[in-house]
Every structure is written in structure tokens, then in C-alpha cells.
Write an enzyme that holds these catalytic residues in place. Sequence first.
Site, PDB file in Angstrom:
ATOM      1  N   SER A  83       0.817  -1.211   0.000  1.00  0.00           N
ATOM      2  CA  SER A  83       0.000   0.000   0.000  1.00  0.00           C
ATOM      3  C   SER A  83       0.856   1.269   0.000  1.00  0.00           C
ATOM      4  CB  SER A  83      -0.909   0.021   1.229  1.00  0.00           C
ATOM      5  OG  SER A  83      -1.592  -1.195   1.366  1.00  0.00           O
TER       6      SER A  83
HETATM    7  N1  SAH Z   1      -0.724  -5.159   3.938  1.00  0.00           N
HETATM    8  C1  SAH Z   1       0.053  -5.466   2.753  1.00  0.00           C
HETATM    9  C2  SAH Z   1      -0.617  -5.021   1.466  1.00  0.00           C
HETATM   10  C3  SAH Z   1      -1.650  -5.917   1.131  1.00  0.00           C
HETATM   11  S1  SAH Z   1      -2.183  -6.105  -0.534  1.00  0.00           S
HETATM   12  C4  SAH Z   1       1.430  -4.858   2.816  1.00  0.00           C
HETATM   13  O1  SAH Z   1       1.731  -4.142   3.766  1.00  0.00           O
HETATM   14  O2  SAH Z   1       2.219  -5.138   1.911  1.00  0.00           O
HETATM   15  C5  SAH Z   1      -3.574  -7.105  -0.112  1.00  0.00           C
HETATM   16  C6  SAH Z   1      -3.229  -8.512   0.346  1.00  0.00           C
HETATM   17  O3  SAH Z   1      -4.437  -9.119   0.776  1.00  0.00           O
HETATM   18  C7  SAH Z   1      -2.679  -9.388  -0.779  1.00  0.00           C
HETATM   19  O4  SAH Z   1      -1.464  -9.959  -0.400  1.00  0.00           O
HETATM   20  C8  SAH Z   1      -3.764 -10.433  -0.962  1.00  0.00           C
HETATM   21  O5  SAH Z   1      -3.278 -11.708  -1.342  1.00  0.00           O
HETATM   22  C9  SAH Z   1      -4.388 -10.474   0.406  1.00  0.00           C
HETATM   23  N2  SAH Z   1      -5.749 -11.025   0.462  1.00  0.00           N
HETATM   24  C10 SAH Z   1      -6.781 -10.835  -0.391  1.00  0.00           C
HETATM   25  N3  SAH Z   1      -7.862 -11.513   0.024  1.00  0.00           N
HETATM   26  C11 SAH Z   1      -7.512 -12.155   1.172  1.00  0.00           C
HETATM   27  C12 SAH Z   1      -8.196 -13.027   2.072  1.00  0.00           C
HETATM   28  N4  SAH Z   1      -9.467 -13.393   1.890  1.00  0.00           N
HETATM   29  N5  SAH Z   1      -7.516 -13.487   3.144  1.00  0.00           N
HETATM   30  C13 SAH Z   1      -6.227 -13.143   3.375  1.00  0.00           C
HETATM   31  N6  SAH Z   1      -5.531 -12.329   2.544  1.00  0.00           N
HETATM   32  C14 SAH Z   1      -6.158 -11.841   1.460  1.00  0.00           C
END
Ligand code: SAH
Length: 226
Positions: free
Chosen positions: A70
Site C-alpha cells: 500500500s
Molecule cells: N498489507 C500489505 C498489502 C496488502 S495487498 C502490505 O503491507 O504489503 C492485499 C493482500 O491481501 C494481498 O497480499 C492479498 O493476497 C491479500 N488477500 C486478499 N484476500 C484475502 C483473504 N481473503 N484473506 C487473506 N488475505 C487476502
Amino acid sequence: MSSFNLNGIGMTSRRTRDRLIERLREKGIADQRVLETMRMLPRHIFVDEALAHRAYEDIALPIGFNQTISQPYIVALMTQVLFSDGDSAVKRESVLEIGTGSGYQASVLSHMAKRVYTVERISGLIEIAKSRFRALKIRNIRVKHDDGNTGWEQQSPFDAIIVTAGAPAVPDALVDQLNIGGRIVIPVGQGESQSLLIIDKTSKGLQKTNIADVRFVPLLRGTIEL
Ligand code: SAH
């Protein structure tokens, strides 16, 4: 993955990081603990080496598997709303994150909470995130490969929950696993853009506040091995 350059040089140096922190301050991030945590945390080790020189720009960056780390401003904003209420700091000992991704947001949280639990559905992201926590000597983060829509029942209840993927609706399990007095910050909406909601759980029910329009990758269902 043992060769992280933690200090950084040139475009990843301390001076470049300081400029990002100034920018966050100008944009309204006032929580000193958030700013100091983000100043010392090397965001460049959370992205691909080829993109390291852009790590201290205030932008989201790709982390593989079609996912993104993000934008720093959004990380700062979400962390700030979890740990402060107006001008006063709020103690949150146990925090759950849904969407580990690169591990950057979890690392920021690890400096502000006693324990951080983070759930990721893509297995390939988990190993690399863990290697970053080890390199940074962060020991209060637990990671689980699972569908975050179900939360993390065994470790509940939590004082705060942060969802870092755009959800079609607030998952019931997350509300159930939150303490009274606790707060969820979550992007909610169908399609490409979402509303960033704060949800406070009180003895009288849920109180929702919309604080910004944001763009997150979607919160999906199920897990995958990659
Ligand atoms: N917090 C992260 C950015 C996240 S991007 C950072 O600091 O880098 C969003 C993430 O959510 C992705 O890695 C994606 O695979 C995950 N995601 C999406 N749906 C999800 C779910 N149902 N359960 C767990 N993770 C999920």
C-alpha cells in the site's frame, strides 16, 4: 533473502526516508509514533530490488502475485486511526491484520502493539514476509495461511483489526472476534474503489465512519498455494 541492505544508500538512504516522513506530516499524519516507526522502517526491503529506488515515494508498488504494497500515506492513516482517537493515544495490545502481502503494514503495527496476527491467502507471499521479519528482528508477529474472511478465531478477541484488501462487505467473523471498545479499519466497496471505514464496537452496537476514498486490491475468498 539473507542479503537485505537494511540501512540503504542513495535513493534508499535515511535522507530519502526523512523526505517521505515530511510529506506524510504535510498530508495530515500527526501521530508521532506512526511517523517515527515509518521513518526507521526500511520500506525498500519490502519491495523487489528493481523497485527499491522508488520505495520512499508515496505510492503503492507491485509485490508480485498481482498484489501491491500500500501507499505509505494510507499505511500511516490506517495505523493512526487504529492507535489514536482524536488527540489521545489508545492502547491496542492485540491486533489482527487481514492481507499480509509484503509484511510492511504488519511490521509498522509490530512497533505499536504487543502482538500482531496477520493472515494471508497466497502462500508464496508468506515465506518472504517472514524472512523480512527475521531480518528486522521482529518477533511479535504471527502469520497464518488462510482465508482472512474467517479471521483468526484461536487468537481472538482482538483490540483492533485492519483489513488491507477491498471487501465487498464487513466480514461478520471479524466483528465477532473484536473486543468491545475495539476498532476495525477496512476498505469497503464493490469494484475498483472503496470507502475506508472505521467501525467502532461499543456495548450499544457498531458505529461506522467513512474517512476516505481508497483503492485496494480485492479481498478474495479461499486460499492458494503459489
Ligand atoms: N498489507 C500489505 C498489502 C496488502 S495487498 C502490505 O503491507 O504489503 C492485499 C493482500 O491481501 C494481498 O497480499 C492479498 O493476497 C491479500 N488477500 C486478499 N484476500 C484475502 C483473504 N481473503 N484473506 C487473506 N488475505 C487476502
